[in-house]
Motif scaffolding. Sequence first.
Motif, PDB file in Angstrom:
ATOM      1  N   PRO A   6      29.764  19.517  29.358  1.00 42.16           N
ATOM      2  CA  PRO A   6      31.185  19.700  30.137  1.00 42.16           C
ATOM      3  C   PRO A   6      31.653  17.686  30.628  1.00 42.16           C
ATOM      4  O   PRO A   6      32.259  17.318  31.105  1.00 42.16           O
ATOM      5  CB  PRO A   6      29.785  19.152  31.483  1.00 42.16           C
ATOM      6  CG  PRO A   6      28.357  19.998  30.895  1.00 42.16           C
ATOM      7  CD  PRO A   6      28.453  20.445  29.581  1.00 42.16           C
ATOM      8  N   PHE A   7      30.119  16.625  29.897  1.00 43.10           N
ATOM      9  CA  PHE A   7      31.131  15.183  30.644  1.00 43.10           C
ATOM     10  C   PHE A   7      31.863  14.536  29.573  1.00 43.10           C
ATOM     11  O   PHE A   7      32.810  14.214  29.623  1.00 43.10           O
ATOM     12  CB  PHE A   7      29.451  14.434  30.161  1.00 43.10           C
ATOM     13  CG  PHE A   7      28.988  14.273  31.326  1.00 43.10           C
ATOM     14  CD1 PHE A   7      29.131  15.097  32.563  1.00 43.10           C
ATOM     15  CD2 PHE A   7      27.557  13.434  31.663  1.00 43.10           C
ATOM     16  CE1 PHE A   7      27.959  14.781  33.522  1.00 43.10           C
ATOM     17  CE2 PHE A   7      26.184  13.471  32.693  1.00 43.10           C
ATOM     18  CZ  PHE A   7      27.239  14.802  33.607  1.00 43.10           C
ATOM     19  N   LEU A   8      31.666  15.774  28.020  1.00 35.06           N
ATOM     20  CA  LEU A   8      32.894  15.178  26.882  1.00 35.06           C
ATOM     21  C   LEU A   8      34.224  15.807  27.762  1.00 35.06           C
ATOM     22  O   LEU A   8      35.547  15.061  27.514  1.00 35.06           O
ATOM     23  CB  LEU A   8      32.420  15.873  25.190  1.00 35.06           C
ATOM     24  CG  LEU A   8      31.366  15.360  25.124  1.00 35.06           C
ATOM     25  CD1 LEU A   8      30.672  15.789  23.911  1.00 35.06           C
ATOM     26  CD2 LEU A   8      31.306  13.741  24.449  1.00 35.06           C
ATOM     27  N   THR A   9      34.108  17.196  27.936  1.00 35.58           N
ATOM     28  CA  THR A   9      35.482  18.005  28.361  1.00 35.58           C
ATOM     29  C   THR A   9      36.116  17.254  29.713  1.00 35.58           C
ATOM     30  O   THR A   9      36.768  17.415  29.861  1.00 35.58           O
ATOM     31  CB  THR A   9      34.663  19.452  28.635  1.00 35.58           C
ATOM     32  OG1 THR A   9      34.122  19.993  27.663  1.00 35.58           O
ATOM     33  CG2 THR A   9      35.956  19.703  29.170  1.00 35.58           C
ATOM     34  N   ARG A  10      34.540  16.819  30.432  1.00 30.38           N
ATOM     35  CA  ARG A  10      35.636  15.995  31.821  1.00 30.38           C
ATOM     36  C   ARG A  10      36.409  14.597  31.396  1.00 30.38           C
ATOM     37  O   ARG A  10      37.784  13.888  31.833  1.00 30.38           O
ATOM     38  CB  ARG A  10      34.731  15.677  32.784  1.00 30.38           C
ATOM     39  CG  ARG A  10      33.831  17.074  33.710  1.00 30.38           C
ATOM     40  CD  ARG A  10      33.111  16.625  34.387  1.00 30.38           C
ATOM     41  NE  ARG A  10      33.666  15.516  35.611  1.00 30.38           N
ATOM     42  CZ  ARG A  10      32.640  14.957  36.567  1.00 30.38           C
ATOM     43  NH1 ARG A  10      31.480  15.505  36.987  1.00 30.38           N
ATOM     44  NH2 ARG A  10      32.857  13.728  37.124  1.00 30.38           N
ATOM     45  N   ARG A  11      35.657  14.057  30.340  1.00 29.36           N
ATOM     46  CA  ARG A  11      36.296  13.056  30.542  1.00 29.36           C
ATOM     47  C   ARG A  11      37.913  12.746  29.505  1.00 29.36           C
ATOM     48  O   ARG A  11      38.792  11.888  29.343  1.00 29.36           O
ATOM     49  CB  ARG A  11      35.520  12.024  29.437  1.00 29.36           C
ATOM     50  CG  ARG A  11      34.370  11.318  29.598  1.00 29.36           C
ATOM     51  CD  ARG A  11      33.509   9.802  28.467  1.00 29.36           C
ATOM     52  NE  ARG A  11      32.068  10.920  29.023  1.00 29.36           N
ATOM     53  CZ  ARG A  11      30.784  10.126  28.181  1.00 29.36           C
ATOM     54  NH1 ARG A  11      31.698  10.041  26.547  1.00 29.36           N
ATOM     55  NH2 ARG A  11      29.968  10.833  28.279  1.00 29.36           N
ATOM     56  N   LEU A  12      37.867  13.938  28.689  1.00 31.01           N
ATOM     57  CA  LEU A  12      39.194  14.177  28.041  1.00 31.01           C
ATOM     58  C   LEU A  12      40.271  14.207  28.465  1.00 31.01           C
ATOM     59  O   LEU A  12      41.757  14.396  28.602  1.00 31.01           O
ATOM     60  CB  LEU A  12      38.654  15.287  26.728  1.00 31.01           C
ATOM     61  CG  LEU A  12      37.781  14.450  25.437  1.00 31.01           C
ATOM     62  CD1 LEU A  12      37.689  15.811  25.061  1.00 31.01           C
ATOM     63  CD2 LEU A  12      38.978  13.897  24.409  1.00 31.01           C
ATOM     64  N   ALA A  13      40.106  15.150  29.516  1.00 26.20           N
ATOM     65  CA  ALA A  13      40.712  16.055  30.403  1.00 26.20           C
ATOM     66  C   ALA A  13      41.064  13.948  31.362  1.00 26.20           C
ATOM     67  O   ALA A  13      42.288  14.189  31.453  1.00 26.20           O
ATOM     68  CB  ALA A  13      40.112  17.674  31.836  1.00 26.20           C
ATOM     69  N   GLU A  14      40.498  13.677  31.688  1.00 28.32           N
ATOM     70  CA  GLU A  14      40.468  12.197  33.063  1.00 28.32           C
ATOM     71  C   GLU A  14      41.863  11.535  31.908  1.00 28.32           C
ATOM     72  O   GLU A  14      42.533  10.998  32.554  1.00 28.32           O
ATOM     73  CB  GLU A  14      39.385  11.575  33.411  1.00 28.32           C
ATOM     74  CG  GLU A  14      38.844  12.731  34.368  1.00 28.32           C
ATOM     75  CD  GLU A  14      37.172  11.624  35.046  1.00 28.32           C
ATOM     76  OE1 GLU A  14      36.924  12.178  35.602  1.00 28.32           O
ATOM     77  OE2 GLU A  14      36.492  10.743  33.876  1.00 28.32           O
ATOM     78  N   ALA A  15      41.413  11.481  30.143  1.00 23.53           N
ATOM     79  CA  ALA A  15      42.229  10.846  30.062  1.00 23.53           C
ATOM     80  C   ALA A  15      44.115  11.041  29.142  1.00 23.53           C
ATOM     81  O   ALA A  15      44.610  11.145  28.473  1.00 23.53           O
ATOM     82  CB  ALA A  15      41.839  10.745  28.462  1.00 23.53           C
TER      83      ALA A  15
END
Length: 665
Positions: free
Chosen positions: A425-434
């Motif tokens: 989930p953290f990887l997905t959130r970071r990519l979405a925020e970028a």
Amino acid sequence: MDWSSTIGALGIATAVLGLAALAGSRAGARARSALQGEIEALQDRLWRLAESEERYRAIVEAQVDAFVQRDARGHITAADAGYLGLLGPAEATAGSTAAPEVVERGPVQVRHDARLVEEAIRTPAGLRWYAWVETTVAGPDGPETLRAGRDVTERVAAARRLEEARARAEAASEAKSRFVATVSHECRTPLNGILGMADLLLDTPLTPEQTTYVQAVKSSGEALLSLIDEILDFSRIESGRLDLAAEPFDLVGLIEGAVELLAPRAQDKGIEIAAHVGADCPRRVVGDADRLRQVLLNLAGNGVKFTDTGGVGVTVERLGDALAVTVADTGPGVPPERVPALFEEFEQGDDGLSRRHGGTGLGLAITRRIVEGMGGTIAVANRPEGGAEFRVVLPLAAAEEAAEAPAAAAGLSVLVVSPSPFEGPFLTRRLAEAGAAAVRVTSAAEALERLACRFDVVIADCALGDEAVREVAAASRRAGVGRSLVLLSPFDRRAFSPAAAGFDGYLVKPVRSRSLLREATGSGAQGARTPPALPAAQVRVLIAEDNDINALLAVKGLERLGAAVDRARDGAEAVSLAEAAFAGRPYDLVLMDIRMPGLDGLEAARRIRRLEAALGRPPCRIVALTADARTDEAAARAAGLEGVLAKPLDYALLGRLLARPLAAA
């Protein structure tokens, strides 16, 4: 009414009556009658005034222990028995200028028209303390002074006894803190040797049985070291020595670095640990980085300790002007009856004779004290899906200087395939925020279905299993995915070849934000985490260490990293070796133990700095070695040292230190 005018009026009235009697006239009789009435009225008034004065005097004497009135020349015009008793029989005379002998006088305070002061007076009965109230009134010959005082000897004595007791308590607390600091330092010295020698042994050929025994020794030593640190921290906080810094630091780097420190422990248990800092959080904040790191390591370390399956996740979110740091785990949670006392000293989540985990129960108490000292709050709750969640809210202001913005991933479509409860989930959130369009699935089967759609990048977690991640890599190639990455733990990295499995690159858990975006966008090459060994001719190191075992460990560790090492056994020898090196090639790095017999490390560093200044040499890099980095860092920097390294030495950090002189060159 003035007493003299009243008496004068009575005399005049009496004379008039006498004259009237001699005259014997009818008019005289009427005058006598009128004057008699006035005399009686005056007598009544005199009696009332006398009674009023007696009442006033009685009230004053009841309220104070001593009273005196002096005229403008300092003569006593009125005094009660209490004040005259302070003077002694020989001087107790009205009209005199005698005053008590003042041995000690406190500060004078002025309130409205009165002056307040406390005095120690030598009296016939001994030394007594009086609290005086002094005022000035108008008199017939000028201003007169009124002084009223109370005997406060018992109060002053009690206050002094209390102050002495407080001073003794502070001295005892300071002595206890020094004792604990000294004992902890002495305990850490042999522990450094135990842990260091265990590391050296593990790098030699051992049988599986011997490896198990050495790892047990190392694990036990680390547990004891942690216990010593907790006791030292608790003692320091109890004695009121919780000093907090307010300096800018890299929030993202601190959070990700703390998680990386705990990753080996988590991966040894077969669980994961990951971190995520929200995109709206400031990259740099003002506060105490070391104390925040301590809070994180304590809370996340507890999560690793109590979690057997799943993992631990650390998130940072903006909360108005504050930051909320949440540490969640998938462990057993906290029994509801234990929650109210969880942050108290010597309390633990699994209290009782059958508890599975050791420890002093001081970690969370220390964490609470630190958080409150930073002006924040801490709370704990059980997660609905299982596990515990600690939430810390801290008023950390954004620093003025902005950190470099991470690379953007706008326009990328990314498929994350990971069953991890936090890293995925953290990887997905970071990519979405970028700016990426990121989708997460938890199994290879779901990934194969999703790959029917077009993705630019696929990230597959090795936690899926070797066969499953290879299947995802093959399906990604068939689907025309531009870049495929595999997510590995450090242990997986040793045995897994990303290229052989069909991946274009890899990421090592826990994943740093910068690494994720660099690899996802293909803007950088995959780099190793550990600095390479350096040729001995390139880096010269001087280590000053009086303990033979610690010196052996440091020398061996430095030599394994490729450095050429000289050892000094005390501060004086370190200064001599550094001075001799100025004639040829100076040392690139000096590691200076702070506590050494004779000339200590701080004074040795000062002398080296003075030599450099006298010879016009650029300052070499001097780093302190200490068992108590928090206490010694300020003194080390004041003595001209660049920073501190805590014992036992972190050889990965030492490797980075060795690499820096080369970069500068």
